[in-house]
Design a protein around this motif. Sequence first.
Motif, PDB file in Angstrom:
ATOM      1  N   PRO A  72      21.894   1.852   6.761  1.00  9.44           N
ATOM      2  CA  PRO A  72      21.658   2.567   5.567  1.00  9.44           C
ATOM      3  C   PRO A  72      20.786   3.827   5.771  1.00  9.44           C
ATOM      4  O   PRO A  72      20.223   3.824   6.743  1.00  9.44           O
ATOM      5  N   THR A  73      20.674   4.597   4.745  1.00  5.34           N
ATOM      6  CA  THR A  73      19.814   5.622   4.761  1.00  5.34           C
ATOM      7  C   THR A  73      18.631   5.555   3.968  1.00  5.34           C
ATOM      8  O   THR A  73      18.607   5.083   2.712  1.00  5.34           O
ATOM      9  N   THR A  74      17.452   5.646   4.516  1.00  2.00           N
ATOM     10  CA  THR A  74      16.116   5.287   3.850  1.00  2.00           C
ATOM     11  C   THR A  74      15.083   6.362   4.000  1.00  2.00           C
ATOM     12  O   THR A  74      15.081   7.043   5.008  1.00  2.00           O
ATOM     13  N   PHE A  75      14.150   6.573   2.902  1.00  2.00           N
ATOM     14  CA  PHE A  75      13.245   7.522   3.161  1.00  2.00           C
ATOM     15  C   PHE A  75      11.897   6.836   3.197  1.00  2.00           C
ATOM     16  O   PHE A  75      11.647   5.714   2.424  1.00  2.00           O
ATOM     17  N   VAL A  76      10.845   7.381   3.689  1.00  2.00           N
ATOM     18  CA  VAL A  76       9.375   7.064   3.618  1.00  2.00           C
ATOM     19  C   VAL A  76       8.626   8.302   3.241  1.00  2.00           C
ATOM     20  O   VAL A  76       8.748   9.083   3.953  1.00  2.00           O
ATOM     21  N   SER A  77       7.885   8.275   2.128  1.00  2.00           N
ATOM     22  CA  SER A  77       7.339   9.638   1.587  1.00  2.00           C
ATOM     23  C   SER A  77       5.735   9.218   1.701  1.00  2.00           C
ATOM     24  O   SER A  77       5.460   7.956   1.095  1.00  2.00           O
ATOM     25  N   ALA A  78       4.806  10.042   1.353  1.00  2.00           N
ATOM     26  CA  ALA A  78       3.580   9.929   1.265  1.00  2.00           C
ATOM     27  C   ALA A  78       2.903  11.262   0.680  1.00  2.00           C
ATOM     28  O   ALA A  78       3.686  12.272   0.708  1.00  2.00           O
ATOM     29  N   ALA A  79       1.773  11.344   0.020  1.00  4.15           N
ATOM     30  CA  ALA A  79       1.001  12.307  -0.335  1.00  4.15           C
ATOM     31  C   ALA A  79       1.749  12.902  -1.668  1.00  4.15           C
ATOM     32  O   ALA A  79       1.735  14.156  -1.641  1.00  4.15           O
ATOM     33  N   VAL A  80       2.468  12.360  -2.410  1.00  6.40           N
ATOM     34  CA  VAL A  80       2.936  12.833  -3.899  1.00  6.40           C
ATOM     35  C   VAL A  80       1.796  13.166  -4.557  1.00  6.40           C
ATOM     36  O   VAL A  80       1.734  14.222  -5.290  1.00  6.40           O
ATOM     37  N   HIS A  81       0.563  12.504  -4.435  1.00  9.51           N
ATOM     38  CA  HIS A  81      -0.588  13.003  -4.904  1.00  9.51           C
ATOM     39  C   HIS A  81      -1.506  13.334  -3.588  1.00  9.51           C
ATOM     40  O   HIS A  81      -1.587  12.761  -2.802  1.00  9.51           O
ATOM     41  N   GLY A  82      -1.940  14.598  -3.629  1.00 10.69           N
ATOM     42  CA  GLY A  82      -2.479  15.272  -2.605  1.00 10.69           C
ATOM     43  C   GLY A  82      -3.542  14.689  -2.140  1.00 10.69           C
ATOM     44  O   GLY A  82      -4.000  14.833  -0.824  1.00 10.69           O
ATOM     45  N   ASP A  83      -4.553  13.635  -2.722  1.00 12.65           N
ATOM     46  CA  ASP A  83      -5.614  12.870  -2.024  1.00 12.65           C
ATOM     47  C   ASP A  83      -5.351  11.699  -1.658  1.00 12.65           C
ATOM     48  O   ASP A  83      -6.157  10.877  -1.031  1.00 12.65           O
ATOM     49  N   GLU A  84      -3.929  11.399  -1.402  1.00 11.64           N
ATOM     50  CA  GLU A  84      -3.437   9.948  -0.865  1.00 11.64           C
ATOM     51  C   GLU A  84      -3.452   9.949   0.838  1.00 11.64           C
ATOM     52  O   GLU A  84      -2.367   9.798   1.197  1.00 11.64           O
ATOM     53  N   VAL A  85      -4.330  10.157   1.432  1.00 16.23           N
ATOM     54  CA  VAL A  85      -4.471  10.372   2.776  1.00 16.23           C
ATOM     55  C   VAL A  85      -3.969   9.298   3.590  1.00 16.23           C
ATOM     56  O   VAL A  85      -3.397   9.532   4.555  1.00 16.23           O
ATOM     57  N   ILE A  86      -4.158   8.057   2.849  1.00 15.65           N
ATOM     58  CA  ILE A  86      -3.803   6.818   3.701  1.00 15.65           C
ATOM     59  C   ILE A  86      -2.193   6.941   3.939  1.00 15.65           C
ATOM     60  O   ILE A  86      -1.978   6.477   5.023  1.00 15.65           O
ATOM     61  N   GLY A  87      -1.441   7.374   2.856  1.00  9.42           N
ATOM     62  CA  GLY A  87      -0.047   7.402   3.271  1.00  9.42           C
ATOM     63  C   GLY A  87       0.347   8.306   4.433  1.00  9.42           C
ATOM     64  O   GLY A  87       1.269   8.005   5.222  1.00  9.42           O
ATOM     65  N   VAL A  88      -0.521   9.287   4.647  1.00  9.70           N
ATOM     66  CA  VAL A  88      -0.051  10.401   5.669  1.00  9.70           C
ATOM     67  C   VAL A  88      -0.312   9.715   6.967  1.00  9.70           C
ATOM     68  O   VAL A  88       0.271   9.690   8.022  1.00  9.70           O
ATOM     69  N   GLU A  89      -1.495   8.904   7.139  1.00 10.65           N
ATOM     70  CA  GLU A  89      -1.636   8.191   7.997  1.00 10.65           C
ATOM     71  C   GLU A  89      -0.700   7.053   8.687  1.00 10.65           C
ATOM     72  O   GLU A  89      -0.488   6.789   9.824  1.00 10.65           O
ATOM     73  N   ILE A  90      -0.403   6.293   7.743  1.00 10.78           N
ATOM     74  CA  ILE A  90       0.654   5.249   7.603  1.00 10.78           C
ATOM     75  C   ILE A  90       1.990   5.866   8.414  1.00 10.78           C
ATOM     76  O   ILE A  90       2.589   5.429   9.287  1.00 10.78           O
ATOM     77  N   VAL A  91       2.309   7.032   7.841  1.00  5.49           N
ATOM     78  CA  VAL A  91       3.413   7.702   8.444  1.00  5.49           C
ATOM     79  C   VAL A  91       3.230   8.061   9.791  1.00  5.49           C
ATOM     80  O   VAL A  91       4.191   8.096  10.592  1.00  5.49           O
TER      81      VAL A  91
END
Length: 345
Positions: free
Chosen positions: A48-67
């Motif tokens: 499959p082709t899958t995406f993982v995205s973070a910080a659609v909201h700019g203050d959601e830094v947890i997602g950036v660290e997860i990535v």
Amino acid sequence: MPRPPFEIANESIAAGTVKTVHFPVSSMPDHTPVSLSVQVHHGKRDGPTTFVSAAVHGDEVIGVEIVRRLLRTPQLKNLRGTLLVVPIVNSFGFLNRSRYLPDRRDLNRCFPGHPSGSLGARLAHIFLNEVVLRCDTGIDLHSAAIHRTNLPQIRISPNDPKIREMAMAFGAPVVLTSPLRDGSLRVEAAERGTSILLYEAGEGLRFDELAVRAGVAGILRVMRGLNMLPAKGIAKAKAAPYICEHSSWVRAPAGGLLRTFRAEGDVVEKGEILASVADPFGDVETDIEAPFAGILVGRAILPVVNEGDAVFHVARLNPKAADGTVEGLAQQLEADPLFDEDEII
């Protein structure tokens, strides 16, 4: 026969390679260019082709660290299919430490966007068409807004069996069924055939180690369930998540100083005292009670509240069914040697 290369952003990524590509979005007022950066992992074998995205909201830094941690996991070397990773969708908000775009728009209300619309519409159009719709499924990482925190949880669309299966594989303590909102990424993707799992955890502009590690572990489990990764080194969730069909916010009955007695992840009974609000003199004190038996999936952090402020997010739950769910998650993460344990900088 070798797998064909993956074509994106006028680049050709050969099977078994990794490459970061950039989609020009706009520029800052000082002419600094702003791009949507996507790292493409194109596996040697089909999948499959899958995406993982973070910080659609700019203050959601947890997602950036997860990535960041996800990209360092050794399992990705054995990837089947293609993984598109976007650490920061909303660069404008991220640089400004703001949830929103410079014009105060919420990017997650700008979809499907338009190539000649507002800044949010242009960014939404690029992200949706160049990344999301290229994928079969996706995982979008979020956190609570600033001054609130969320228990690690999955939000899923109603009546989507594929997403429910992915949610169960993720292994967060709670799965909330939440309706789709107009203008959101999930609603546009769903209408066009891409199923998106939404992960909520932690607080805006803050790291939370439990939330980060749960996010990395959950993504790997989902990718294993999609047959994109081998099972070796990916621990199964110790407890099945509890699926909640209803939740509501408990609001402050008066303004004043908030003292909280229960935290996110706590299972509470109807009528149990969650917090107390008092005036600065201490003359009047009002208790805040749980409206029904449930699990606390979010709460306010600031000790100063106005009347009507949302204080606790309670998901309806049979307490017996929840025993051990959150505790089991913590024990699993403490025991699991898989993850990057270096200091967070």
